[in-house]
Design a protein around this motif. Structure first.
Motif, PDB file in Angstrom:
ATOM      1  N   GLU A  81      96.296  67.030  10.554  1.00 53.99           N
ATOM      2  CA  GLU A  81      95.440  67.602  11.594  1.00 53.99           C
ATOM      3  C   GLU A  81      94.496  68.672  11.054  1.00 53.99           C
ATOM      4  O   GLU A  81      93.717  69.250  11.820  1.00 53.99           O
ATOM      5  N   GLY A  82      94.589  68.974   9.767  1.00 54.95           N
ATOM      6  CA  GLY A  82      93.784  70.075   9.239  1.00 54.95           C
ATOM      7  C   GLY A  82      94.106  71.374   9.954  1.00 54.95           C
ATOM      8  O   GLY A  82      93.249  72.238  10.142  1.00 54.95           O
ATOM      9  N   LEU A  83      95.373  71.512  10.333  1.00 56.39           N
ATOM     10  CA  LEU A  83      95.796  72.652  11.150  1.00 56.39           C
ATOM     11  C   LEU A  83      96.334  73.766  10.242  1.00 56.39           C
ATOM     12  O   LEU A  83      97.387  73.612   9.630  1.00 56.39           O
ATOM     13  N   TYR A  84      95.596  74.844  10.155  1.00 57.56           N
ATOM     14  CA  TYR A  84      96.046  75.968   9.324  1.00 57.56           C
ATOM     15  C   TYR A  84      96.786  77.002  10.149  1.00 57.56           C
ATOM     16  O   TYR A  84      97.845  77.471   9.757  1.00 57.56           O
ATOM     17  N   GLU A  85      96.200  77.358  11.302  1.00 55.97           N
ATOM     18  CA  GLU A  85      96.854  78.312  12.206  1.00 55.97           C
ATOM     19  C   GLU A  85      97.367  77.534  13.410  1.00 55.97           C
ATOM     20  O   GLU A  85      96.579  77.044  14.218  1.00 55.97           O
ATOM     21  N   GLY A  86      98.669  77.426  13.512  1.00 58.09           N
ATOM     22  CA  GLY A  86      99.230  76.680  14.633  1.00 58.09           C
ATOM     23  C   GLY A  86      99.364  77.549  15.870  1.00 58.09           C
ATOM     24  O   GLY A  86      98.733  78.598  15.975  1.00 58.09           O
ATOM     25  N   GLY A  87     100.211  77.102  16.783  1.00 60.63           N
ATOM     26  CA  GLY A  87     100.434  77.888  17.989  1.00 60.63           C
ATOM     27  C   GLY A  87     101.061  77.029  19.064  1.00 60.63           C
ATOM     28  O   GLY A  87     101.502  75.900  18.796  1.00 60.63           O
ATOM     29  N   ASN A  88     101.080  77.569  20.284  1.00 57.13           N
ATOM     30  CA  ASN A  88     101.604  76.806  21.408  1.00 57.13           C
ATOM     31  C   ASN A  88     100.457  76.031  22.047  1.00 57.13           C
ATOM     32  O   ASN A  88      99.345  76.524  22.131  1.00 57.13           O
ATOM     33  N   GLY A  89     100.769  74.830  22.498  1.00 58.16           N
ATOM     34  CA  GLY A  89      99.759  74.049  23.188  1.00 58.16           C
ATOM     35  C   GLY A  89      98.558  73.721  22.316  1.00 58.16           C
ATOM     36  O   GLY A  89      97.424  74.066  22.627  1.00 58.16           O
ATOM     37  N   VAL A  90      98.816  73.028  21.201  1.00 60.56           N
ATOM     38  CA  VAL A  90      97.728  72.735  20.255  1.00 60.56           C
ATOM     39  C   VAL A  90      97.049  71.416  20.621  1.00 60.56           C
ATOM     40  O   VAL A  90      97.706  70.446  21.007  1.00 60.56           O
ATOM     41  N   ASN A  91      95.721  71.410  20.489  1.00 59.42           N
ATOM     42  CA  ASN A  91      94.956  70.191  20.759  1.00 59.42           C
ATOM     43  C   ASN A  91      95.050  69.219  19.588  1.00 59.42           C
ATOM     44  O   ASN A  91      95.254  69.628  18.445  1.00 59.42           O
ATOM     45  N   LEU A  92      94.827  67.964  19.884  1.00 56.72           N
ATOM     46  CA  LEU A  92      94.767  66.937  18.842  1.00 56.72           C
ATOM     47  C   LEU A  92      93.305  66.756  18.449  1.00 56.72           C
ATOM     48  O   LEU A  92      92.439  66.599  19.316  1.00 56.72           O
TER      49      LEU A  92
END
Lengths: 568, 384
Positions: free
Chosen positions: A262-273
């Protein structure tokens, strides 16, 4: 002797395995998919007695045969490469990993090899029923072989059912069913085989479309398309379902792979795709706070990644930075360790293993040389007791040789026990002991991210294509839609491309691990020179490429000749 | 538990040996390929030869793959040490089998890029190199190889490799040991003998029959020369014995001779095998019409090779001796999988008779119809 493992050796070994797997996966999906299509056609022949279906089945079998051999050849190389290039791996987990490979040989390959001969050469030699059974058993053998090799691959992604044995320095199987029916293995099997079915179906639909475009073999082409598109549509639907399951497993077992996808570096709650996007090439460090994207469009369903991963729209999905920094809550309630902490624990496990063996060697030394050690101890006692009595006049009761020997032995035993305790306290992080710094735990984000998008987008496209083709072919309108025929023909390559992209996600996305958390590729290799592996890489590249071109030429020539079924 | 473990180690050595023995028998496919231009003097004859062994090539190939898989599952330390060390030998074996896998199909097809002849030469290469290399590789079971095994190396983070090869030749150095070469050549000529016997059995063509029977004499003589030299040397050479108590490996004069004498059952298997091979060949040469030679010689081959491999691994023998450090030598005890895995795989092995049964059934169903020039001329049928 080589003092230190050469980085280029690891890279060339990986490249060689990737090359072989890439070629293998050009041919095998076609075997899996085409095998079912031709078996369905022969079943129609068996049921109806219509020679048309026999000829149709035989034509697809001819193409199957051209494609089959090279899949077998590349498969042989893959199997042996575990030994030739990943020798450490083969010992470290061979106790678990070897079993599915052996079972694959015994239960699957022989079935395939035996009945494929009947399928090809038995038309006029065995009964219709025996022949049909042979055709089904051939594809059953191929599919069962896929099951066992994917069990092996699934185990690398999600190692389960084993214990570490420090005495022989390897992992040992403790529960066969946990290995064979691990949820990851099952999902991987279905998702992979279904992708093969899609490719096989697309191949049949595409080649048949070519005949329609050339206005040849119309009856044959339309009948083949009907079988193929229904089969392809079913496979697509099932593939979406297993793909969803696969994503959830990755989220749980391989969060780093998901973050890279996902190229996700900073995650969190309720993440978009992320729907589509372009990664920012100037982002060089995971913690440099630069936006990872130049441009992106999320899937319009909000918080969809959280939902897909954990079934809740507000679930926490960690990004690359979160995984390396730790400190967030894991699904099981624990707090995630930082990568640095895991590396330190891994190093403790590795050095405890070293201490364990040193202490064991001492213990063996004591056991095997009791007499000479006691002589040394006796000499020490004499020296000590002389010193003690001469200084203050008191006479101490010096320990006897046996007491001293027993004390030394007890000391060694407690070292062994301590080391053992430390090994098992940190065994879950064993592989991290070989990782130099946290950022080495990040897989190639770009390749994983784009490959994932390619797979999903092409997969979605193929589903729509099969749905439309099914509708039109059962409405008897397929024959007139030339644009659709062209699309089907071109889509053969798209389907193959999607399958390759899927494997890139699965295998590149799990780097640096050969076995998730247990053994990185750097500790899995054989002690070869990088130049040897480089040489074999290019030999294989040249050989496979020549054989691929030959195969394509033979296929095209056979397709041009066609099934030659008299038009009615 | 120890007795069970020891039993399972022996059981798995038996199974791996049996697979190896079946593989040597099935190398008749390679033998046939190496004779393609010797027996087949025109295209029609060559086509019959290719269709005779070509319909069996998958069995040889599958047996090789399964032999590898079974070895991996039961004796993983051999897999990691030999394959990773004798790199070039195994790579050459793999390459020549890749050539084989595609060549039967491709040589018969239009538009095959390299031309029919090239693929037939690929088959020839596989037919020669396959048996020679596999035979020479098995030779190292008796004559040793250059490696060390040090499991603690895994804790050396900079260079965590457990098994390392101590020759820069990557296994090719085995070719400098004459006894390995002799075994390689013996296997090669045996594969040709078996191929000729199979042609006699499988092809209904007078000319091929006659030529095969004639060629059989030459191949048999060469086979016997190489095999007997190897075998006599084996009986008088030193072997690598392992002390069952201390696990220390040491050289023992006449070790393999002792093994046969101390394991009379294995000796009987060997003798039965030799008699089977000689009977199968002899009667085929003496009778102009007898066609069953392949079954006697084939069974004999399986029994003989089985006995030789059992001699290499059973009776406290190191089956893969290290020439670099004798204590690194692999034995069935120090290189095997865990008790659990061997036991699990033993349950799987119950399926083997079933597999053999359907192979025999399907093989017979096809071979009941012999290869004829008429079938080769039929259009629309799958032929090589």
């Amino acid at each position: 002797m080589i003092a230190e493992i050469d980085i280029s050796l690891i890279d060339w070994s990986r490249a060689q395995f990737a090359l072989t797997a890439f070629y293998h996966w050009l041919f095998v999906p076609l075997t899996l998919g085409l095998g079912i299509v031709q078996a369905v056609m022969e079943t129609l022949y068996y049921k109806t007695g219509d020679e048309f279906w026999k000829k149709t089945a035989k034509f697809w079998m001819k193409l199957f045969g051209i494609n089959f051999a090279i899949g077998v050849a590349t498969g042989l190389i893959l199997e042996f490469e575990f030994g030739t290039n990943w020798s450490n791996y083969s010992w470290f987990v061979g106790d678990i990993f070897g079993a599915p490979l052996a079972i694959e040989g015994v239960v699957a390959f022989f079935m395939e090899a035996t009945f494929i001969a009947v399928m090809f050469f038995g038309w006029n030699k065995v009964s219709k029923g025996f022949h049909l059974a042979s055709t089904w058993l051939t594809i059953a053998g191929a599919t069962i072989s896929a099951f066992w090799i994917l069990v092996a691959n699934g185990w690398m992604q999600y190692p389960a059912g084993m214990n570490f044995n420090p005495d022989v320095v390897r992992n040992e199987m403790k529960d066969f069913w946990e290995v064979a029916f691990s949820p990851v293995a099952l999902n991987k099997f279905f998702h992979t085989v279904l992708s093969g079915w899609i490719i096989g179906a697309m191949f049949v639909a595409g080649i048949s479309s070519w005949y329609l475009l050339r206005k040849r073999e119309i009856k044959f082409a339309l009948a083949s398309i009907k079988v193929a598109v229904v089969f392809g549509l079913i496979a697509c639907f099932l593939s979406v379902w297993t793909g969803d399951g696969s994503a959830a497993q990755v989220a749980e077992k391989q969060p780093m792979k998901l973050a890279a996808m996902e190229g996700l570096y900073e995650g969190g709650n309720g993440v978009n795709l992320v729907g589509i996007g372009i990664l920012n090439p100037s982002k060089e460090e995971y913690n440099d706070d630069k936006d990872p994207f130049l441009f992106k469009i999320d899937v319009p369903i909000p918080k969809f990644l959280s939902y897909l991963s954990f079934g809740k729209f507000n679930a926490y999905v960690p990004g690359i930075k979160n995984i390396l920094d730790g400190g967030y809550q894991l699904p099981n309630g624990d707090v995630a360790l930082s990568a640095q902490e895991k590396i330190e624990r891994g190093k403790i496990a590795v050095s405890a293993l070293s201490n364990y063996h040193l202490a064991k060697a001492d213990s063996a030394l004591y056991a095997n040389n009791a007499d000479s050690i006691k002589n040394v101890l006796a000499a020490e006692i004499v020296i000590n007791s002389e010193e003690l009595t001469s200084e203050n006049g008191d006479v101490y009761q010096a320990p006897t040789v046996d007491e001293l020997y027993a004390a030394k032995k007890a000391e060694i035993q407690s070292k062994i026990a301590d080391a053992r305790k430390q090994i098992f306290a940190n065994i879950n992080y064993f592989g991290y002991g070989y990782i130099k710094e946290p950022k080495d735990l990040i897989p190639p984000v770009g390749l994983t991210f784009y490959a994932f998008r390619v797979m999903i987008i092409l997969g979605g496209f193929l589903l729509l294509l099969f749905a439309l083709s099914t509708y039109l072919s059962f409405k008897n309108k397929f024959e007139t839609k030339r644009w659709l025929q062209w699309t089907c023909l071109i889509s053969i390559f798209l389907a193959i491309f999607a399958g390759q992209a899927g494997w890139v996600v699965a295998e590149v996305g799990r780097q640096p691990w050969a076995i998730q958390d247990i053994l990185p590729t750097s500790a899995a290799i054989s002690q070869l020179t990088a130049s040897s592996v480089k040489l074999t890489f290019f030999i294989f590249l040249a050989l496979f490429t020549v054989l691929l071109i030959a195969e394509l030429k033979i296929l095209i020539s056979a397709i041009k000749k066609g099934p030659q079924i008299n038009e009615q | 538990m120890d007795a069970t473990y020891t039993f399972l180690q022996h059981y798995w050595w038996l199974l791996v040996s049996l697979l190896g023995a079946l593989l040597v028998f099935l190398l008749f496919v390679q033998g046939g390929q190496s004779l393609l231009f010797t027996i087949g003097k025109n295209q029609k004859q060559q086509k019959m030869l290719l269709n005779s062994t070509g319909r069996k090539w998958e069995f040889t190939f599958t047996t090789l793959v399964t032999f590898g898989g079974a070895f991996f599952a039961s004796f993983p330390l051999f897999y990691s040490t030999s394959f990773g060390g004798a790199y070039w030998v195994w790579i050459l074996i793999l390459l020549c089998f890749v050539l084989q896998a595609v060549s039967y199909e491709y040589q018969a097809k239009h538009g095959n890029l390299l031309g029919k002849k090239t693929y037939q030469i690929f088959l020839l290469i596989n037919g020669i190199l396959g048996p020679v290399l596999l035979g020479a590789a098995v030779g190292t079971f008796f004559n040793g190889a250059n490696f060390v095994v040090e499991k603690q190396n895994l804790t050396n983070i900079a260079n965590p490799v457990i098994s390392s090869w101590t020759s820069a030749w990557g296994g090719l150095e085995a070719a400098f040991v004459i006894w390995n070469v002799l075994l390689g050549l013996a296997v090669f000529f045996l594969s040709r003998v078996l191929a000729l016997l199979y042609f006699v059995n499988n092809i209904n063509d007078d000319e091929i029959q006659k030529k095969s029977r004639k060629q059989l004499i030459i191949e048999t003589v060469l086979f016997l020369v190489f095999f007997l030299t190897f075998f006599v040397h084996l009986l008088v050479q030193q072997g690598y014995a392992v002390n069952p108590e201390t696990k220390i490996v040491s050289l023992e004069p006449y070790k393999y001779l002792h093994n046969f004498l101390q394991m009379p059952v294995v000796l009987v298997v060997l003798l039965l095998g030799v008699v089977g091979v000689l009977f199968g060949i002899g009667k085929t040469i003496l009778s102009a019409t007898w066609k069953k030679g392949i079954w006697f010689a084939g069974t004999g081959t399986v029994l003989t090779v089985l006995a030789l491999l059992l001699c290499a691994g059973w009776n406290n023998t190191a089956y893969y001796p290290s020439l670099t450090n004798i204590q690194s030598s692999l034995t069935i005890g120090n290189s095997c999988s865990s008790l659990f895995t061997l036991k699990t795989m033993a349950y799987v092995s119950i399926l083997i008779p079933l597999v053999l049964a359907y192979i025999v059934y399907a093989w017979r169903a096809l071979d009941i119809h012999k290869i004829t020039s008429k079938e080769m001329e039929e259009e629309n049928e799958h032929t090589y």
